[in-house]
Design a protein around this motif. Structure first.
Motif, PDB file in Angstrom:
ATOM      1  N   GLY A  60      -7.864   8.474  14.446  1.00  0.00           N
ATOM      2  CA  GLY A  60      -9.310   8.462  14.646  1.00  0.00           C
ATOM      3  C   GLY A  60     -10.072   7.611  13.649  1.00  0.00           C
ATOM      4  N   TYR A  61      -9.356   6.910  12.781  1.00  0.00           N
ATOM      5  CA  TYR A  61      -9.983   6.115  11.715  1.00  0.00           C
ATOM      6  C   TYR A  61     -10.943   6.972  10.898  1.00  0.00           C
ATOM      7  CZ  TYR A  61      -7.952   1.560  12.667  1.00  0.00           C
ATOM      8  OH  TYR A  61      -7.076   0.508  12.784  1.00  0.00           O
ATOM      9  N   ARG A  62     -10.477   8.197  10.555  1.00  0.00           N
ATOM     10  CA  ARG A  62     -11.261   9.111   9.724  1.00  0.00           C
ATOM     11  C   ARG A  62     -10.752   9.135   8.294  1.00  0.00           C
ATOM     12  NH1 ARG A  62      -9.673  13.936  13.380  1.00  0.00           N
ATOM     13  NH2 ARG A  62      -7.811  12.697  13.058  1.00  0.00           N
ATOM     14  N   SER A  63      -9.473   8.808   8.097  1.00  0.00           N
ATOM     15  CA  SER A  63      -8.847   8.799   6.774  1.00  0.00           C
ATOM     16  C   SER A  63      -7.997   7.549   6.655  1.00  0.00           C
ATOM     17  CB  SER A  63      -7.951  10.024   6.583  1.00  0.00           C
ATOM     18  OG  SER A  63      -8.701  11.218   6.641  1.00  0.00           O
ATOM     19  N   ALA A  64      -7.897   7.034   5.428  1.00  0.00           N
ATOM     20  CA  ALA A  64      -7.126   5.811   5.207  1.00  0.00           C
ATOM     21  C   ALA A  64      -6.500   5.824   3.820  1.00  0.00           C
ATOM     22  CB  ALA A  64      -8.024   4.588   5.357  1.00  0.00           C
ATOM     23  N   VAL A  65      -5.413   5.069   3.694  1.00  0.00           N
ATOM     24  CA  VAL A  65      -4.783   4.832   2.397  1.00  0.00           C
ATOM     25  C   VAL A  65      -4.754   3.322   2.190  1.00  0.00           C
ATOM     26  CG1 VAL A  65      -2.682   5.027   1.015  1.00  0.00           C
ATOM     27  CG2 VAL A  65      -3.338   6.895   2.548  1.00  0.00           C
ATOM     28  N   ILE A  66      -5.287   2.889   1.052  1.00  0.00           N
ATOM     29  CA  ILE A  66      -5.306   1.478   0.691  1.00  0.00           C
ATOM     30  C   ILE A  66      -4.641   1.342  -0.668  1.00  0.00           C
ATOM     31  CG2 ILE A  66      -6.779  -0.484   0.088  1.00  0.00           C
ATOM     32  CD1 ILE A  66      -8.835   0.577   2.016  1.00  0.00           C
ATOM     33  N   GLY A  67      -3.820   0.320  -0.822  1.00  0.00           N
ATOM     34  CA  GLY A  67      -3.170   0.092  -2.103  1.00  0.00           C
ATOM     35  C   GLY A  67      -3.004  -1.384  -2.385  1.00  0.00           C
ATOM     36  N   THR A  68      -2.615  -1.679  -3.597  1.00  0.00           N
ATOM     37  CA  THR A  68      -2.305  -3.053  -3.972  1.00  0.00           C
ATOM     38  C   THR A  68      -0.789  -3.179  -4.063  1.00  0.00           C
ATOM     39  OG1 THR A  68      -2.449  -2.520  -6.327  1.00  0.00           O
ATOM     40  CG2 THR A  68      -4.460  -3.325  -5.253  1.00  0.00           C
ATOM     41  N   PRO A  69      -0.235  -4.284  -3.584  1.00  0.00           N
ATOM     42  CA  PRO A  69       1.219  -4.444  -3.624  1.00  0.00           C
ATOM     43  C   PRO A  69       1.803  -4.369  -5.030  1.00  0.00           C
ATOM     44  CG  PRO A  69       0.237  -6.130  -2.230  1.00  0.00           C
ATOM     45  CD  PRO A  69      -0.886  -5.400  -2.903  1.00  0.00           C
ATOM     46  N   ASP A  70       1.036  -4.807  -6.041  1.00  0.00           N
ATOM     47  CA  ASP A  70       1.544  -4.743  -7.415  1.00  0.00           C
ATOM     48  C   ASP A  70       1.436  -3.336  -8.000  1.00  0.00           C
ATOM     49  OD1 ASP A  70      -1.164  -4.456  -8.022  1.00  0.00           O
ATOM     50  OD2 ASP A  70      -1.280  -6.268  -9.249  1.00  0.00           O
ATOM     51  N   GLY A  71       0.832  -2.402  -7.262  1.00  0.00           N
ATOM     52  CA  GLY A  71       0.738  -1.024  -7.724  1.00  0.00           C
ATOM     53  C   GLY A  71      -0.370  -0.792  -8.733  1.00  0.00           C
ATOM     54  N   ARG A  72      -1.256  -1.744  -8.888  1.00  0.00           N
ATOM     55  CA  ARG A  72      -2.365  -1.588  -9.838  1.00  0.00           C
ATOM     56  C   ARG A  72      -3.171  -0.342  -9.535  1.00  0.00           C
ATOM     57  NH1 ARG A  72      -5.653  -6.890 -10.420  1.00  0.00           N
ATOM     58  NH2 ARG A  72      -3.477  -7.503 -10.474  1.00  0.00           N
ATOM     59  N   PHE A  73      -3.456  -0.113  -8.235  1.00  0.00           N
ATOM     60  CA  PHE A  73      -4.148   1.104  -7.843  1.00  0.00           C
ATOM     61  C   PHE A  73      -3.932   1.363  -6.359  1.00  0.00           C
ATOM     62  CE2 PHE A  73      -7.353  -2.309  -7.904  1.00  0.00           C
ATOM     63  CZ  PHE A  73      -7.782  -2.297  -6.586  1.00  0.00           C
ATOM     64  N   ALA A  74      -4.238   2.583  -5.965  1.00  0.00           N
ATOM     65  CA  ALA A  74      -4.228   2.998  -4.562  1.00  0.00           C
ATOM     66  C   ALA A  74      -5.381   3.966  -4.385  1.00  0.00           C
ATOM     67  CB  ALA A  74      -2.910   3.666  -4.192  1.00  0.00           C
ATOM     68  N   MET A  75      -5.948   3.982  -3.160  1.00  0.00           N
ATOM     69  CA  MET A  75      -7.107   4.821  -2.898  1.00  0.00           C
ATOM     70  C   MET A  75      -6.942   5.559  -1.594  1.00  0.00           C
ATOM     71  SD  MET A  75      -9.681   1.779  -3.873  1.00  0.00           S
ATOM     72  CE  MET A  75      -8.562   0.674  -3.061  1.00  0.00           C
ATOM     73  N   LEU A  76      -7.403   6.794  -1.560  1.00  0.00           N
ATOM     74  CA  LEU A  76      -7.469   7.575  -0.338  1.00  0.00           C
ATOM     75  C   LEU A  76      -8.931   7.629   0.067  1.00  0.00           C
ATOM     76  CD1 LEU A  76      -4.727   8.337  -1.604  1.00  0.00           C
ATOM     77  CD2 LEU A  76      -5.053  10.604  -0.658  1.00  0.00           C
TER      78      LEU A  76
ATOM     79  N   LEU B 292      -5.859  -6.084  -1.127  1.00  0.00           N
ATOM     80  CA  LEU B 292      -5.843  -4.701  -0.646  1.00  0.00           C
ATOM     81  C   LEU B 292      -4.988  -4.641   0.611  1.00  0.00           C
ATOM     82  CD1 LEU B 292      -9.661  -3.897  -0.914  1.00  0.00           C
ATOM     83  CD2 LEU B 292      -7.884  -3.460  -2.623  1.00  0.00           C
ATOM     84  N   TRP B 293      -4.066  -3.710   0.648  1.00  0.00           N
ATOM     85  CA  TRP B 293      -3.252  -3.500   1.842  1.00  0.00           C
ATOM     86  C   TRP B 293      -3.611  -2.144   2.423  1.00  0.00           C
ATOM     87  CZ3 TRP B 293       2.470  -5.365   1.710  1.00  0.00           C
ATOM     88  CH2 TRP B 293       2.511  -6.728   1.374  1.00  0.00           C
ATOM     89  N   VAL B 294      -3.928  -2.113   3.694  1.00  0.00           N
ATOM     90  CA  VAL B 294      -4.181  -0.851   4.383  1.00  0.00           C
ATOM     91  C   VAL B 294      -2.811  -0.297   4.759  1.00  0.00           C
ATOM     92  CG1 VAL B 294      -5.330   0.294   6.292  1.00  0.00           C
ATOM     93  CG2 VAL B 294      -6.376  -1.735   5.238  1.00  0.00           C
ATOM     94  N   LEU B 295      -2.422   0.773   4.089  1.00  0.00           N
ATOM     95  CA  LEU B 295      -1.083   1.344   4.267  1.00  0.00           C
ATOM     96  C   LEU B 295      -1.030   2.359   5.403  1.00  0.00           C
ATOM     97  CD1 LEU B 295      -0.312   1.889   0.478  1.00  0.00           C
ATOM     98  CD2 LEU B 295       0.229  -0.107   1.888  1.00  0.00           C
ATOM     99  N   TRP B 296      -2.180   2.960   5.693  1.00  0.00           N
ATOM    100  CA  TRP B 296      -2.218   3.992   6.742  1.00  0.00           C
ATOM    101  C   TRP B 296      -3.660   4.271   7.120  1.00  0.00           C
ATOM    102  CZ3 TRP B 296      -4.204   9.111   6.227  1.00  0.00           C
ATOM    103  CH2 TRP B 296      -3.925   9.968   7.303  1.00  0.00           C
ATOM    104  N   VAL B 297      -3.878   4.500   8.389  1.00  0.00           N
ATOM    105  CA  VAL B 297      -5.145   5.010   8.906  1.00  0.00           C
ATOM    106  C   VAL B 297      -4.774   6.013   9.988  1.00  0.00           C
ATOM    107  CG1 VAL B 297      -7.283   4.442  10.124  1.00  0.00           C
ATOM    108  CG2 VAL B 297      -6.367   2.846   8.476  1.00  0.00           C
ATOM    109  N   ASP B 298      -5.435   7.166   9.989  1.00  0.00           N
ATOM    110  CA  ASP B 298      -5.130   8.135  11.045  1.00  0.00           C
ATOM    111  C   ASP B 298      -5.649   7.602  12.376  1.00  0.00           C
ATOM    112  OD1 ASP B 298      -7.621  10.466  11.677  1.00  0.00           O
ATOM    113  OD2 ASP B 298      -7.929   8.780  10.331  1.00  0.00           O
TER     114      ASP B 298
END
Length: 147
Positions: free
Chosen positions: A101-117, A93-99
């Protein structure tokens, strides 16, 4: 015989494409300033690519662990800035972004299998949703699959 060979070749090429929902030629970057202590707590998976959203997350920082209502639970470890290996997931899991305030985040896999907000609330505010979509797009994810 030629038809069989052509079918095998097409299936082989399709297998090489992998399960990804992102353009592998696009750059991808985990955030360098990721802070697991600030990331700890409860999260809602408000949207996802490559999987159904809706899981609840519980992240602990000491010891670092991740539990979700969908993927199970277990220890996790940082393997680089913003890069997580978690027993509950079969992909890094790679944390691609966090605002800020650490209230929102984007996590994804480098192979593109999935990403989550992820968001601390059950719904992500429109401004942070826009930012999260831009992060996914910049990292090469196919936004058409965002649910």
């Amino acid at each position: 015989m030629r038809t069989w060979f052509l079918a095998a070749l097409i299936l082989g090429l399709a297998a090489c494409a992998g399960p990804g929902h992102r353009d592998s030629a696009a750059p991808i970057a985990a955030i360098v300033s990721f802070d697991p202590a600030r990331f700890a707590g409860d999260w809602h998976e408000v949207a996802a690519i490559g999987r159904a959203p809706g899981a609840r997350w519980q992240v602990r920082s000491a010891p670092f662990s991740i539990a979700t209502t969908r993927d199970g639970s277990g220890p996790a470890r940082l393997v680089g800035p913003g890069r997580i290996e978690a027993r509950a997931f079969d992909a890094p899991l790679w944390v691609l972004w966090v605002d800020d305030g650490y209230r929102s985040a984007v996590i994804g896999t480098p192979d593109g299998r999935f990403a989550m907000l992820l968001d601390r609330a059950a719904a992500m505010p429109a401004d942070r949703m826009t930012a999260a979509r831009e992060v996914l797009d910049w990292n090469g994810y196919d936004l058409a699959g965002l649910r």
